[in-house]
Write a protein that holds these residues in place. Structure first.
Motif, PDB file in Angstrom:
ATOM      1  N   LEU A  45       0.796  -1.281  -0.075  1.00 22.65           N
ATOM      2  CA  LEU A  45      -0.386  -0.099  -0.037  1.00 22.65           C
ATOM      3  C   LEU A  45       0.699   1.073  -0.584  1.00 22.65           C
ATOM      4  O   LEU A  45       1.716   1.483   0.916  1.00 22.65           O
ATOM      5  N   ASP A  77      -3.695   5.108  -1.330  1.00 30.84           N
ATOM      6  CA  ASP A  77      -4.251   4.315  -0.990  1.00 30.84           C
ATOM      7  C   ASP A  77      -5.501   4.256  -0.001  1.00 30.84           C
ATOM      8  O   ASP A  77      -6.021   3.772   0.140  1.00 30.84           O
ATOM      9  N   ARG A 108     -10.576   4.471  -2.465  1.00 30.93           N
ATOM     10  CA  ARG A 108      -9.221   2.994  -2.477  1.00 30.93           C
ATOM     11  C   ARG A 108      -9.473   2.766  -1.166  1.00 30.93           C
ATOM     12  O   ARG A 108      -8.696   1.443  -1.060  1.00 30.93           O
TER      13      ARG A 108
END
Length: 376
Positions: free
Chosen positions: A114, A118, A124
């Motif tokens: 990640l 994110d 996301r």
């Protein structure tokens, strides 16, 4: 019932989902993996799974492992390019190691890499939540690390302490356990005579922050006590407990839980899921300075009106996250602005009856509505 003591971390009813963060200095020593130590930790993870607990691992170590393989100095942290290259090499070894050791106990490892974006971008973030939920439902053990091979300075967490807290928010975990190189939070630098470890902290206050050192004892990782307190603040917004404990022991979780050695951070409050996400953001687009009256009104649950704004900094658009602070610099809240920076600057200090002429349209009810605002 909420977690109230360290022993609750081993109770499936009290702690059905635990996030365990493993620091670089625990995984890597003298350029190689501390395999025997890691095998002991994985055995503890398997025991927790046998008790019915779910676990997520946030694992550092990719840069350190890759730097040793590539022969890079400063542990691969001499430059951003070195760190990215080291991470690309080390992540393969790290993920393979976790898969092998978890597999020896019949557990399936699942890798997730990640970046800050994110978990800062709402859509996301929800995708991360959905993936974690599905993996846990399928019986896997997610092993998460920052995607250092592509992350730049602008989109990096910079340490896995805060990443672990954000992952715990996304997964709606019960607690976060930060395995580190120190027993817990001390009232001063632990190297000073008379330093005392604090067993329980009820909410991270300015006084608690004053106890922290920014240095990592090992010199290998990127975190320190400051980042751990920031992680505790992120966790508490979602009502999640956080524990700092020493990982430099065989079967470290048993020592922390069984011998009651560590610092337990108890959350003072729990906000809704969206507000927890907003309050835990690490990157904001700008800031609004407010007067004492506006700050007091916000603390009572009011929205932020233009009348109370005295200063505007940064370049942001409508819907962007901003920091709200007092003139002295104390952060009051985070929120999503209903106006862009230029509009905020144009209407600051004005009553709503005066704003239409400046804006050219009827003003919105607030600059930051209370439904899009979380107190700090």
């Amino acid at each position: 019932m909420p977690i109230a003591r360290l022993s609750d971390l081993a109770d499936q009813a009290q702690c059905p989902l635990l996030v365990v963060k493993v620091g670089s200095s625990l995984l890597v020593g003298n350029g190689g993996v501390r395999r025997e130590w890691l095998a002991g930790l994985v055995a503890e993870i398997a025991e927790a799974r046998a008790r019915g607990q779910r676990l997520i691992v946030v694992s550092s170590g990719a840069i350190a492992l890759g730097a040793a393989t590539l022969g890079l100095d400063r542990g691969g942290r001499g430059s951003l390019a070195d760190a990215q290259a080291a991470a690309a090499v080390g992540q393969i070894a790290l993920s393979g190691l976790w898969a092998e050791l978890l597999g020896s106990h019949g557990l399936t490892a699942a890798q997730m890499l990640l970046t800050l974006e994110d978990l800062e971008d709402r859509r996301r973030y929800l995708n991360v939540t959905a993936t974690l939920t599905r993996l846990l439902d399928a019986g896997a053990v997610p092993v998460i690390n920052e995607n250092d091979s592509v992350a730049t300075n602008e989109i990096r967490f910079g340490d896995n302490d805060r990443l672990a807290a954000r992952v715990a928010q996304a997964a709606q975990a019960s607690a976060v356990l930060l395995l580190s190189d120190i027993d817990g939070l001390y009232d001063r630098d632990p190297r000073q005579p008379g330093a005392t470890m604090i067993p329980v902290v009820e909410g991270v206050t300015p006084e608690v922050h004053a106890m922290a050192s920014a240095e990592s004892n090992s010199g290998m990782g990127s975190g320190g006590m400051v980042s751990k307190l920031q992680a505790a603040e992120i966790a508490e917004l979602a009502g999640i407990c956080l524990v700092i404990g020493n990982g430099h022991h065989d079967r470290p979780v048993a020592r922390i839980v069984g011998e009651n050695i560590g610092t337990l951070f108890l959350p003072r409050r729990k906000t809704g899921a969206r507000k927890a996400w907003l309050g835990g953001r690490l990157r904001l687009k700008g800031s609004l300075t407010v007067d004492a009256g506006a700050a007091a009104a916000l603390s009572r649950g009011s929205s932020l009106l233009a009348k109370g704004i005295t200063g505007v900094d940064g370049e942001f658009l409508r819907g962007d996250p901003v920091e709200i602070r007092e003139a002295g610099g104390r952060i009051v809240a985070h929120g999503l602005s209903e106006y862009d920076a230029a509009e905020c600057a144009a209407i600051r200090g004005l009553h709503s009856s005066e704003q239409a002429e400046v804006l050219g349209y009827a003003p919105r009810s607030a600059v930051v509505h209370r439904d899009q605002l979380v107190l700090k």
